[in-house]
Design a protein around this motif. Sequence first.
Motif, short mmCIF file in Angstrom:
data_model
loop_
_atom_site.label_atom_id
_atom_site.label_comp_id
_atom_site.label_asym_id
_atom_site.label_seq_id
_atom_site.Cartn_x
_atom_site.Cartn_y
_atom_site.Cartn_z
N THR A 114 0.80 -1.22 0.00
CA THR A 114 0.00 0.00 0.00
C THR A 114 0.82 1.26 0.00
OG1 THR A 114 -0.21 0.00 2.38
CG2 THR A 114 -2.02 -1.03 1.14
N PHE A 115 1.99 1.27 0.71
CA PHE A 115 2.72 2.53 0.70
C PHE A 115 4.02 2.52 -0.07
CE2 PHE A 115 5.93 1.46 3.77
CZ PHE A 115 5.34 0.53 4.60
N GLU A 116 4.50 1.39 -0.57
CA GLU A 116 5.62 1.44 -1.51
C GLU A 116 5.35 0.44 -2.66
OE1 GLU A 116 8.78 -1.37 0.98
OE2 GLU A 116 9.18 0.76 0.80
N PRO A 117 4.34 0.67 -3.43
CA PRO A 117 3.97 -0.31 -4.45
C PRO A 117 5.03 -0.46 -5.53
CG PRO A 117 2.51 1.63 -4.52
CD PRO A 117 3.49 1.89 -3.50
N GLY A 118 5.51 0.64 -5.93
CA GLY A 118 6.44 0.45 -7.04
C GLY A 118 7.88 0.66 -6.69
N THR A 119 8.26 0.46 -5.57
CA THR A 119 9.64 0.73 -5.16
C THR A 119 10.56 -0.26 -5.85
OG1 THR A 119 8.65 1.16 -3.01
CG2 THR A 119 11.03 1.23 -3.13
N THR A 120 11.58 0.32 -6.35
CA THR A 120 12.61 -0.53 -6.93
C THR A 120 13.61 -0.85 -5.87
OG1 THR A 120 13.64 1.46 -7.73
CG2 THR A 120 12.30 0.20 -9.32
N GLY A 121 14.59 -1.72 -6.27
CA GLY A 121 15.64 -2.09 -5.30
C GLY A 121 15.13 -3.14 -4.32
N PRO A 122 15.96 -3.41 -3.37
CA PRO A 122 15.56 -4.46 -2.45
C PRO A 122 14.29 -4.06 -1.70
CG PRO A 122 17.47 -3.26 -1.60
CD PRO A 122 17.20 -2.71 -2.99
N LYS A 123 13.34 -4.91 -1.73
CA LYS A 123 12.06 -4.59 -1.06
C LYS A 123 12.06 -5.10 0.40
CE LYS A 123 8.78 -4.43 -4.81
NZ LYS A 123 7.64 -5.07 -5.44
N ILE A 124 11.39 -4.48 1.13
CA ILE A 124 11.35 -4.91 2.55
C ILE A 124 10.69 -6.26 2.68
CG2 ILE A 124 9.17 -3.78 3.12
CD1 ILE A 124 10.60 -2.91 5.74
N THR A 125 9.81 -6.59 1.75
CA THR A 125 9.11 -7.87 1.82
C THR A 125 9.98 -9.02 1.41
OG1 THR A 125 8.24 -7.23 -0.28
CG2 THR A 125 6.70 -7.18 1.59
N ASP A 126 11.11 -8.72 0.91
CA ASP A 126 12.01 -9.80 0.54
C ASP A 126 12.71 -10.38 1.76
OD1 ASP A 126 11.20 -9.25 -1.97
OD2 ASP A 126 12.98 -8.04 -2.50
N LEU A 127 12.75 -9.69 2.73
CA LEU A 127 13.42 -10.16 3.98
C LEU A 127 12.56 -11.24 4.64
CD1 LEU A 127 14.35 -6.70 5.45
CD2 LEU A 127 15.93 -8.36 4.51
N PRO A 128 13.17 -12.06 5.56
CA PRO A 128 12.33 -13.00 6.31
C PRO A 128 11.20 -12.23 7.04
CG PRO A 128 14.64 -13.25 6.96
CD PRO A 128 14.60 -12.17 5.94
N LEU A 129 10.13 -12.97 7.29
CA LEU A 129 8.93 -12.29 7.82
C LEU A 129 9.19 -11.50 9.10
CD1 LEU A 129 5.91 -11.84 7.41
CD2 LEU A 129 5.51 -13.83 8.86
N ASP A 130 9.93 -12.10 10.02
CA ASP A 130 10.12 -11.38 11.30
C ASP A 130 10.92 -10.13 11.11
OD1 ASP A 130 12.22 -13.03 10.71
OD2 ASP A 130 12.67 -13.62 12.79
N GLN A 131 11.92 -10.09 10.23
CA GLN A 131 12.70 -8.87 10.02
C GLN A 131 11.85 -7.82 9.33
OE1 GLN A 131 16.57 -9.54 8.31
NE2 GLN A 131 17.07 -11.07 9.91
N THR A 132 11.00 -8.26 8.40
CA THR A 132 10.13 -7.31 7.72
C THR A 132 9.27 -6.57 8.76
OG1 THR A 132 9.94 -8.95 5.98
CG2 THR A 132 8.38 -7.09 5.93
N ILE A 133 8.72 -7.29 9.66
CA ILE A 133 7.86 -6.65 10.68
C ILE A 133 8.64 -5.68 11.52
CG2 ILE A 133 6.47 -7.09 12.77
CD1 ILE A 133 5.60 -9.73 11.43
#
Lengths: 1173, 423
Positions: A826-845
């Motif tokens: 919702t707040f970074e839909p088109g962000t390029t580069g490493p995405k925060i969602t690529d990290l393991p779930l606990d680190q993303t949170i």
Amino acid sequence: MRVKHLDLNAFGPFTQRPPLDFDSKDPGLHIIFGANEAGKSSSLRALKALLYGFPQQTPDNFIHSYDQLLVGGCLENSDGQEIVFQRRKKRINDVIDEAGDPLDAGALAPFLNTVEPEIFETLYGIDHDTLVQGGEDILAQKGEVGQALFAAGAGISSLKEVTDDLEKEAADLFKPAGQLPRINKAVKRFKELQKNLREVSLSSRVWQAHQKQLKSAQAQRVDLEKERDQKNRELQRLDRLAKAIPELASLKSRKERQSALGDVIPLPPDFSERYARTGMEMRGADQQLQKDAKRLAALQEKRRAISLNKDLLNQAEKVDDFHQRLGEYRKGFKDIPILNGMRISLRREAAALLKQVRPDLDLDQVETLRPVLSRKRTIQALSSQYEAISRQLTQAQNRLRSAQKEGRQLTEGMVKAPQAKEPRDLVQAVKLGQKAGDIDGHLEKNKTEVEMNKQECRGELRRIGLWSGSLPELMDLSFPLPETVQAFEKKYHEIAVEKREIQKELKTAEHELKAVQVEIKKGEYAGKVPSEQELNQTREKREQGWQLVRREWLFQEDITREIKSYDPDRSLCDAYEGVVEQADILSDRLRREADRVANAAAFKARKEALLDVIAANTKDLGALELREHELHESWLRAWQASDIPPLPPKEMTGWLARIDKLCFKVGDILKKEQEIQTDELRRKELKHNLEKELASIGEEPILDGKTLGPVLIFAETVLEKISAQKVNFEKLKQRQDQTQKAIVEATQDLRVAQEALALWQEQWEKAFLGLGRTGDIPVIEAIDLTENLQTCFDKLKEADDLKKRIAGIERDAAELKAAVTALVETFEPGTTGPKITDLPLDQTILGLRTMLGRAQKDRAMVDRLDEEIDLLQQDITLTQKTLQGAQEQMAELLDLARCEKPEDLSGVIAAFAEYQRLQEKISDTRAVLARIGAGCPIEALAQQAAEVDADALPGRVESLARDIQERIHPEINSISQVIGEENTRLAAMDGSARAAEIAEEMEQELAKIRRLAQRYAVLKLGAKILHQEIEHYREAHQDPVLKIASDIFNRLTQGSFAGLRTDVDDKGGPVLVGVRPDNLRLTVDKMSSGTRDQLFLALRMATLESRLETSEPMPFIVDDILINFDDDRSCATLRVLADLSKKNQVILFTHHRQIVEAARTIQAEGCIHIHEL
Amino acid sequence: MNKSMFKFIHTADIHLDSPLKGLEAHEDAPVDEIRGATRRALDNLVDLAIEEAVDFILVAGDLYDGDWKDYNTGLFFSARMGRLSRAGIRVFIVSGNHDAAGQITRAMPLPDNAHLFSSKNPQFEILDDLGVVIHGQSYSHRAVTDNLAARFPGYDPGYFNIGLLHTCLTGREGHEDYAPCTLDDLKSKGYDYWALGHVHKREIISQDPWVVFPGNIQGRHIRETGARGATLVTVEAGRITEVEALELDVLRWVVCSVDLSGCDTSEQVYDAVRQALEQEKDLADGRTLALRLVLTGACQVHGKLHNQTPLWVERFQSIAAEFTGMWLEKVKFGTTPRTSLQEMFGEDTPVAGLLKSIRQIDLDGDTLFELVPELSALKNKLPAEIHTGDEPFLDPSPDKIEDLRKEIQELLIAGLVQHGGGQ
């Protein structure tokens, strides 16, 4: 009145004593004799109680209590009326008749003749003390006739004490010249009080004088005070002027300086202050405005520099939620391997259990066994039933076995038991033996007793004496009857009494004879007593002589021979003369010594009489002795039959009584011996019977001797043994029956148990159907089997549950990841580069959370800056308003001071200040002047100041002050002192009650004087009247009473006194004297005390006799008055009393035997009756 | 504006400070309790007047006792008038025979609230606030024998009329006949209330109109027995609604008669006397009693009593002392023997002769002194007061001579019987 009899029913020592019988032909002299403690005093009191009732307290209640006391009697009055009544000790209804019913209190009145008890005792009673007191009183009065007669007449023992008491009390009250008597004292005290009253009384004149003085002093003081006040006022005025003059001068000069200032613009009082304040306000506001503008610009710059991530801030709640679920997610992943391990181990355990039940099956087939598990309860019930059934079976078998064994033993025992015998006749014999009691002991005791009694009797017989022999012989003896012995005794006694009386009379007569002889001798020694006979002889001789003289002288006869024979020694004339003289002498003597003559004659007569008496008595004595001898002979005859030499009858009465007692005892002994023989026969018979019966059942006791006891005991033992055998056999039989019954019951039980076991077996097999196991399953194992099967199913279920939980955890993790990814989009839909969602779930949170924190800080900074800018802008607006206000003020001030510019204002302010200062000074001076003037206006003061000479002022002030201080003030002081003194004096006259109190005390003293004076008058008058009456009584009664008394006195003293006469003492008062037979007069102080007692008694009896003429007689009660009288006078007194008793009953109480004896000697004279208590 | 309701107290014969008569002091006598009795009774009057808030007090004569000269008495009265004055109570006084000529009455200046009526003419005082007029006249000298009431004016309509007068009316026993008048004389005046004085015993002569003797406020001797005090009158709307007797006395005189008929022993006599005294004490309402004990009845103990009268008096005094506040004024031994003396002593005994002599002897006046010369000496020695008053020494009146005769008789008989032996 006289007492006919007195009944001592319950009084003092008496209980139902036979009545004292006073009923005699004439009233009689009744002598009541009692030795000490015989109850003489009690009977005297009883007599008084009968007549007048019991006193409140009486010592006669030592046997009978107060309510039991009872006396009775019979009274008879001169009209012949009689009353028989009794008296109890009660307050009311004390007089009762014979039946015990109350009599009217007035019933006794016709008998008591209204004589009160005190008066009865006074007039009709006399005791030894009264007598002695009366006698002493006569002595104390020196025989004053009036006193003696009066006292005797009124029955007063001590008249002197009465008159003395009166005089003494009067003397204690008042003496004309005394100080100490009570009235004298009281009068003195009264006079003292009178004096005190005068001293403390306040007269109205004194009070008024002081009041007047006080008033005049008060008026004087008022005048002085007025003058003082006037002078003080002038002094004040001058003083005031002296102070006002300098002040007036300075007031004038200031007013001049004020007018020099010209016109001054008046300013409000705070003008200069307001001017300074406004200037300052304007300057301050300018500075503030500049400072605020600078600061506002800086703040606005800072705000512009900050930007905000608003999207992220909007999702802040979701980010927080993820952060919380992160913990749960992490824990699930940690648990999965552990849960898996547990599931595998559970399945392994289940498999092992199944193997125990059915080794042939694996886990997948286990469900086929579930039906067996459903019968688990049935199996449990059956296994518990099995225990009960097998126990019953065992018990039934055991009981059967033991019953059979006992049955066998009993049969053997009964065969062995001995057969009992039938002892009916023996029982009968034993019972007879028992009924006879302890016949052996009884026999033994009786024998011993008889022997002892025999010995005692023999001893007694020896002691009694007079007869000896065996006891049975004694029973055969015959003695005279006791009545016979008593008759002898009486006869002996009569003779003895008679003998004693005669001997006594003889002795008395001899005694008297001796006395008479002495008297005769006395007479003879006193010179021969001329006798009538002698005188006659002499007269005869004189007559003979005279005849001879006549013959010779007239007829001249020769009578020489006769003369010779007439008197051989003298001539006729001499002889005749001699005889004439002798006859004269004799007749003179006879006349003169008539008493002696008479006495001599009396003594001679008495002597002859006495000799007669002695002779008669001696004769009587001889006859008596003869009678006594005859009596003794017949006494001896009475005893001849028994061959016993008798003692005198009195002793033989005793002997007979003892023998009688002994015979009685011997009779008893013989009876007892008879009894012993009977008992012995009976015992022998009983014993024989027993022995016979014992033998008949084959029991032979080995015993000898006569006694029954041992045989009886043996028989009893035999009987006990037989009865024990019978009991034993009965018991065995009973037990055999019981055993038979037990065998039948045990066989029954055994069969029932066996049937139950067969049924159970069938059910058991049915329960295990479906388990798939063949053969019997033991009861104990069966329970374990079912338990294992159950556990196996339980474990498999647990393993299944674990598997489901693992699947749940994995599903939750997948859901979380999807949600996070969606948010980030919702707040970074088109962000390029490493995405925060690529990290393991606990680190993303965690990354999301950090970003959110930064954005929130920025937003707080922006908010603070906005607020500050707002406040600053408000301040600037306010400061601008202040500045404007100050400028308006300044304009107003300029207007007030009528100035154009602010610079002009200071000059106007200075001028106005100077004007004001002068005005204040003027006001101060005016205030000072007003104070000095004390209400006088300043203008008037100025006027006065102008009028006086200022230089003369101090002199005038001083002279005025001196006058006030040195003249007026002292005068006021002295007059005030006078007022004070008068006030004090008047205050002291305070209405005190002192005088009234003294008056009250005087009244109290008067009351005392009045009472004592009255008492004194009564005492003195009483004494006077009593004296007069005593004298009066003497005059009236002297002659008749004295005549009787004189006679009685003569008799009481047995002629020692011829009688009583009155005489005149030194003071001319009449006194009593005794007159001896030879006319010698003896005053009472020369009499012996006994004679004085007799004198008093004579007077008492004389008054009593003289009263008899006018009054009804009453019994004269005489209580032992003869104690001090000698025997002869006692006899004489008794005779006199006996004479009185012909007209008036006399009751004499005495405890002196000789009085009774004396009375007996004169009993012949008639009316004396003797009563012994 | 008249008060529609008012109260006044009517009192008379206060005889202030006159002493109580006939009380002989002895060891146990309550001397302190009787001290200043008339003063304390007056104090009671003043207290009650203030407590009842009466409007005025009427004193109908004999405020002071005739012979009394101590001016302190007047000062005391004046001080009490002061108390009444402070309480706003007025006092109206007429003098009577006793205080008419007294120095105290004449010399005493009365405070403003007290008014003494003139002795020359009847006077009247009007109390406008109450609508009352009081008519009154004092005595000018001791023995006023004129009918003073006759000269009193007729009633004043529109007022409540009170007449204040010291009078004996038509004569009252024991009181001298001063200012005599009849009840009709008084009624004819038409007054509402006649406040009289002079008679010491309370007596309401008439109720229409009210004619009242309030009696004296404190009995002074044994002839003035019973409660003593004043009269409180309440008037509402011109009509008398209540006339109440107030008890003010501090010491009460009582004659206590004890019948000893049933007494045989001394103990019984003590018990009977003790019981009678206890009863009187209970009736006295806490007041001190001056009590005359009169023993009566034909009794066994008669002789015992008369033999030792002084001793018995002492014993009775100590019994009286057991009750606090009781003064035994006198003991009259009036018992008689169970049987008459004549019956006791008959006709021809010495004692009978003695009795006859006592009966016949002349005990009149001078013969008495001739009989016993010592009595003359005693008479001369005694203070004059003994020979005057109500009970003069050796009073020759027949009654007193009879009493004396009886006393002598009892003394002699008791003495003779006592020594008659057999006791």
